[in-house]
Design an enzyme around this catalytic site. Structure first.
Site, PDB file in Angstrom:
ATOM      1  N   GLU A 168       0.767  -1.159   0.116  1.00 57.02           N
ATOM      2  CA  GLU A 168      -0.013   0.081   0.037  1.00 57.02           C
ATOM      3  C   GLU A 168       0.915   1.373  -0.031  1.00 57.02           C
ATOM      4  OE1 GLU A 168      -2.797  -0.236   3.059  1.00 57.02           O
ATOM      5  OE2 GLU A 168      -4.121  -1.286   2.009  1.00 57.02           O
ATOM      6  N   GLU A 210      -6.850  -7.663  -0.834  1.00 59.05           N
ATOM      7  CA  GLU A 210      -7.465  -7.606   0.538  1.00 59.05           C
ATOM      8  C   GLU A 210      -8.781  -7.190   0.524  1.00 59.05           C
ATOM      9  OE1 GLU A 210      -5.465  -5.196   3.426  1.00 59.05           O
ATOM     10  OE2 GLU A 210      -3.459  -5.892   2.824  1.00 59.05           O
TER      11      GLU A 210
HETATM   12  C1  GAL Z   1      -4.558  -2.446   4.990  1.00 60.22           C
HETATM   13  C2  GAL Z   1      -3.104  -3.129   5.098  1.00 60.22           C
HETATM   14  C3  GAL Z   1      -3.137  -4.311   5.789  1.00 60.22           C
HETATM   15  C4  GAL Z   1      -4.157  -3.881   7.022  1.00 60.22           C
HETATM   16  C5  GAL Z   1      -5.333  -3.559   6.941  1.00 60.22           C
HETATM   17  C6  GAL Z   1      -6.452  -3.436   7.900  1.00 60.22           C
HETATM   18  O1  GAL Z   1      -4.522  -1.298   4.437  1.00 60.22           O
HETATM   19  O2  GAL Z   1      -2.596  -3.736   3.784  1.00 60.22           O
HETATM   20  O3  GAL Z   1      -2.013  -4.747   6.249  1.00 60.22           O
HETATM   21  O4  GAL Z   1      -3.365  -3.055   8.108  1.00 60.22           O
HETATM   22  O5  GAL Z   1      -5.281  -2.373   6.122  1.00 60.22           O
HETATM   23  O6  GAL Z   1      -6.609  -4.425   8.615  1.00 60.22           O
END
Ligand code: GAL
Length: 822
Positions: A179, A251
């Protein structure tokens, strides 16, 4: 070499080549061994569980319809001190990947090595800061050298055991950085940032891993040699930055992480399914759940500050590895369906037809077959959509999937899977809490209350992370001052967090901690000085280092410049900021490793009585492991804040005295509409106004059956350990709702020998209340009998809803059933 040996070797080489897998891609999908594939993946972070749990977690993911497991790599866990590595126990990453391979699944290796992940310092080792010229995640040789060294180490470890697809292993994708686009956005056209991200891509590609490299949340300035991917609650409207690369969602957040001051977030199964279906409707082909199993932040691994020890995340597998229903099952049904349509989705021609605002029908066609998706993005309006002469009712905020474009096989808002309510059962083997014998030991504070030497002195107030390199949560600051006669003062300590205890002349005079997301706070306490030499001793504590944001290594912790002042009742001020301060990192008990319960420690117990509500106290008890296989937790309600260990294994920080906030989302829960985790519109929160976390996971592998087990607590703020109790976690009530005529209804007690004890409700009325407390409306005797006959005494059972159940005159034709497992 004999001819036979040569032949054998050649054979081995041939089999290796034969099992090698090629991974390429096009604009529709990853192409694995020449086949376009749909990837359904789930994140399981190996250090957030134990090696003993891994096979079960991975198999449950496979059973849940996934074909891939994804994990980050945890740099500061693997290299806690520079060039001193740890690949043991929960950090045995090779073993973890071998388990994935054994299960016949693919793997995604997200090296980072910056990972965010609510992990201490986002995965970066604190010792990096000691290297001159170091700037985290920008274009500078010190950082890039260390990042490359670690990345190469991990890649080589994986290569050594043939873990990459081209070597016959499971890894089909690798990620570099994490990110970074968000950071670049905040830094605005920062040249160093741009150079850094291109350096990352080049460095990664130099590793020759034979599989594509991805970068998530990198929508601008995307290096040409990586695939950019999406993170978020929804990714259907997102597309990669160029043609020729597939649409990858790294994600899909299945819930949200918990903080000590926040209630529990819940993202409904309906909403996750909606997001997944929308993604595949709109050409998505690689999808990963973050998290599929969240797990536990053991030891000092939680980031933040303020991330709880539990990292349950409301994921399809709960913190302990149990199947969370209906989330798990509702998504499994979707996975099975999507995988059955794989060929058409990744090869098919498609067209999207708008049926007015918020309604779109997508048709995929391939080899004479077709599949259709109908989405309804209205938050409050069910829609009727006519397709090929058939009319379908699509509920608000849902997607219907029609694998032949005629009949609906799945609607994201219609849950056919049971709901399971997990209950904590008192441990039958364990003695009652009152009869658990406790002993105690004081933390030795004396050295920091008087003139004993600290590690070193400085005439300034130092930043904590730089001073202790995060080897402990605790850093002592001590100074002394001469005072004429007695005096009443207020002590002011300005600190950058995260918590602070103040002592004057050996007496605890005050404590405070950061709150409301701000690290900086002031401690204020009335103090009395006596004539002569007075000691001011301050203990600063961290609760997990920041894991996010640009240059987060510059965010200070501890007193960091103060000021520290004494202000007299008459206004006279004594500024101690530039006094001679003596420093000591860590607690005496940490140094002595009290948690390992070595022989010779002087545990005290006077006829079993121990002091309670005494700050800075070590406690110990022994207990028997609960019988069976169900997950074990220890209830620490009554304790305040500290750390717990079982047989020397850290369960993590505990803080049951911290109460979760009341928030607007505590009282509303509707799956319809965009789910968010912050700001207005949050919903479906639970645990509001309750202790943020009272139950702490004790993995089975920490316990020894049939032998006494040791629980040790370090209580820093004062609490009552005698109320601590062990429980097991198991399925209690199970329910199905909204079952329709012709549906097969399955009830399951989740294994471990639990069976249906009773069927409590079988009703056609509109169900009222929640699972475990359903109040029937329009009872069906026939249905009750059918379920009772089929289920009672069984671990699981399936009953078909037939016309014979019909409840004449009932308001609703949908069946609700509730049973109890025990
Ligand atoms: C994303 C990040 C993850 C985790 C998630 C929130 O932005 O890539 O590592 O922090 O947010 O749980």
């Amino acid at each position: 070499m004999t001819a036979l040996q040569f032949l054998l070797l050649a054979l081995v080489a041939v089999t290796q080549v034969a099992s090698a897998t090629t991974v390429t891609y096009n604009d529709r999908a990853l192409v694995i061994d020449g086949q376009r594939r749909i990837i359904l993946s789930g994140s399981i972070h190996y250090p957030r569980s134990t090696p003993q749990m891994w096979p079960d977690l991975i198999n449950k993911a496979k059973e849940g319809g996934l074909n891939t497991i994804e994990t980050y790599v945890f740099w500061n866990g693997h290299e806690p001190r520079r060039r001193q590595y740890n690949f043991e126990g929960s950090y045995d990453i090779i073993r973890f990947f071998k388990e994935i391979q054994n299960a016949g699944m693919h793997a995604i290796l997200r090296i980072g090595p910056y990972i965010c992940g609510e992990w201490n310092y986002g995965g970066l080792p604190a010792w990096l800061r000691d290297i001159p010229g170091m700037q985290f995640r920008l274009h500078n040789a010190p950082f890039e050298r260390e990042m490359e060294t670690f990345t190469t180490l991990i890649v080589n470890k994986m290569k050594d055991v043939n873990m990459f697809a081209g070597q016959g292993g499971p890894i089909i994708l690798a990620q570099i950085e994490n990110e970074y686009g968000n950071i670049m956005g905040q830094l605005k056209n920062n040249q160093s940032a741009s150079q850094y991200i291109h350096w990352c891509a080049d460095m990664a590609n130099k590793q020759e891993v034979g599989v594509p490299w991805i970068m998530c949340q990198q929508d601008n300035d995307v290096p040409h040699n990586v695939i950019n991917t999406c993170n978020g609650f929804y990714c259907h409207d997102w597309f990669p930055n160029r043609t020729g690369i597939p649409k990858i969602w790294t994600e899909n957040w299945t819930g949200w992480f918990k903080a000590w001051d926040k209630p529990d977030f819940h993202r409904s199964a309906e909403d996750i399914a909606f997001a997944v279906a929308m993604f595949f409707q709109k050409r998505g082909s690689v999808h990963n759940y973050y998290m599929y199993h969240g797990g536990t932040n053991f030891g000092r691994t939680s980031g933040g500050p303020y991330i709880t020890t539990s990292y349950d995340y409301d994921a399809p597998l709960d913190e302990y590895g149990n199947i969370r229903q209906p989330k798990y099952g509702h998504l499994k049904d979707l996975h099975d369906l999507i995988r059955s349509m794989e060929k058409i989705l990744v090869h098919g021609k498609y067209n999207d037809t708008s049926y007015g605002k918020n309604v779109t029908v997508t048709k995929y066609m391939y080899g004479g077959s077709s599949v259709c998706f109908i989405n309804n993005q209205f938050v409050d309006r069910d829609m009727k959509v006519t397709l090929g002469g058939e009319t379908h009712l699509v509920p608000a905020w849902s997607v219907s999937i029609l694998p032949n474009c005629k009949t609906v096989a799945y609607n994201t808002a219609k849950i056919k899977t049971q709901t399971s309510v997990m209950v904590k059962k008192a441990n039958s083997v364990e003695k009652e809490p009152e009869t658990m014998r406790w002993s105690w030991m004081p933390e030795n504070l004396k050295p920091f209350m008087t003139d004993h030497r600290g590690s070193f002195r400085q005439s300034q107030l130092l930043e904590q992370i730089a001073t202790s390199t995060d080897q402990s949560d605790y850093l002592w600051y001590r100074t002394s001052l001469e005072h004429k006669g007695e005096g009443s003062y207020t002590l002011y300590v300005n600190t950058s967090g995260h918590e602070m205890y103040a002592f004057v002349n050996g007496r605890l005079v005050g404590q405070n901690h950061s709150a409301d997301g701000a690290f900086v706070f002031q401690l204020q306490s009335p103090v009395k000085l006596h004539s002569g030499k007075n000691y001011v001793s301050l203990l600063s504590g961290t609760v997990g280092l920041k894991n996010y944001g640009p240059s987060f290594e510059l965010v200070p912790a501890g007193i960091a410049g103060g000021p520290v002042k004494l202000v007299g009742t008459n206004g006279t001020a004594i500024d101690l900021t530039k006094s001679s301060w003596s420093y000591k990192s860590g607690l005496a008990g940490e140094l002595r490793q009290i948690h390992l319960d070595k022989p010779g420690y002087k545990w005290q117990s006077h006829n079993g009585t121990i002091p309670v509500n005494r700050p800075f106290t070590w406690y110990k008890t022994t207990f028997e492991a609960p019988a069976g296989e169900e997950a074990v937790v220890v209830d620490l309600l009554g304790l305040n804040k500290g750390v717990a260990w079982v047989n020397g294994n850290s369960l993590g920080r505990y803080w049951p005295s911290y109460t979760a906030a009341e928030m607007p989302g505590c009282h509303v829960c509707d799956y319809r509409g965009k789910f968010i985790a912050e700001g207005d519109g949050i919903r479906c929160l639970t645990g509001c106004g309750e202790p943020a976390q009272r139950f702490y996971h004790v993995p089975r592998s920490f316990l020894r059956a049939g032998e006494p087990n040791t629980l040790i607590l370090f209580e820093e703020a004062g609490g009552d350990p005698t109320r601590a109790a062990f429980h097991t976690v198991a399925v209690g009530p199970v329910c199905v709702a909204a079952v329709e005529l012709g549906d097969d209804v399955t009830l399951s007690c989740g294994g471990h020998g639990r069976v249906v004890a009773s069927v409590d409700v079988a009703s056609f009325g509109v169900a009222r209340g929640s699972c475990g407390a359903y109040k029937g409306g329009c009872e069906s005797k026939a249905a009750l009998k059918a379920f009772t006959d089929a289920c009672v005494g069984r671990e699981s059972c399936t009953v078909k809803y037939t016309a014979a159940f019909a409840g004449a005159g009932c308001q609703s034709g949908a069946l609700t059933v509730q049973a109890t497992c025990s």
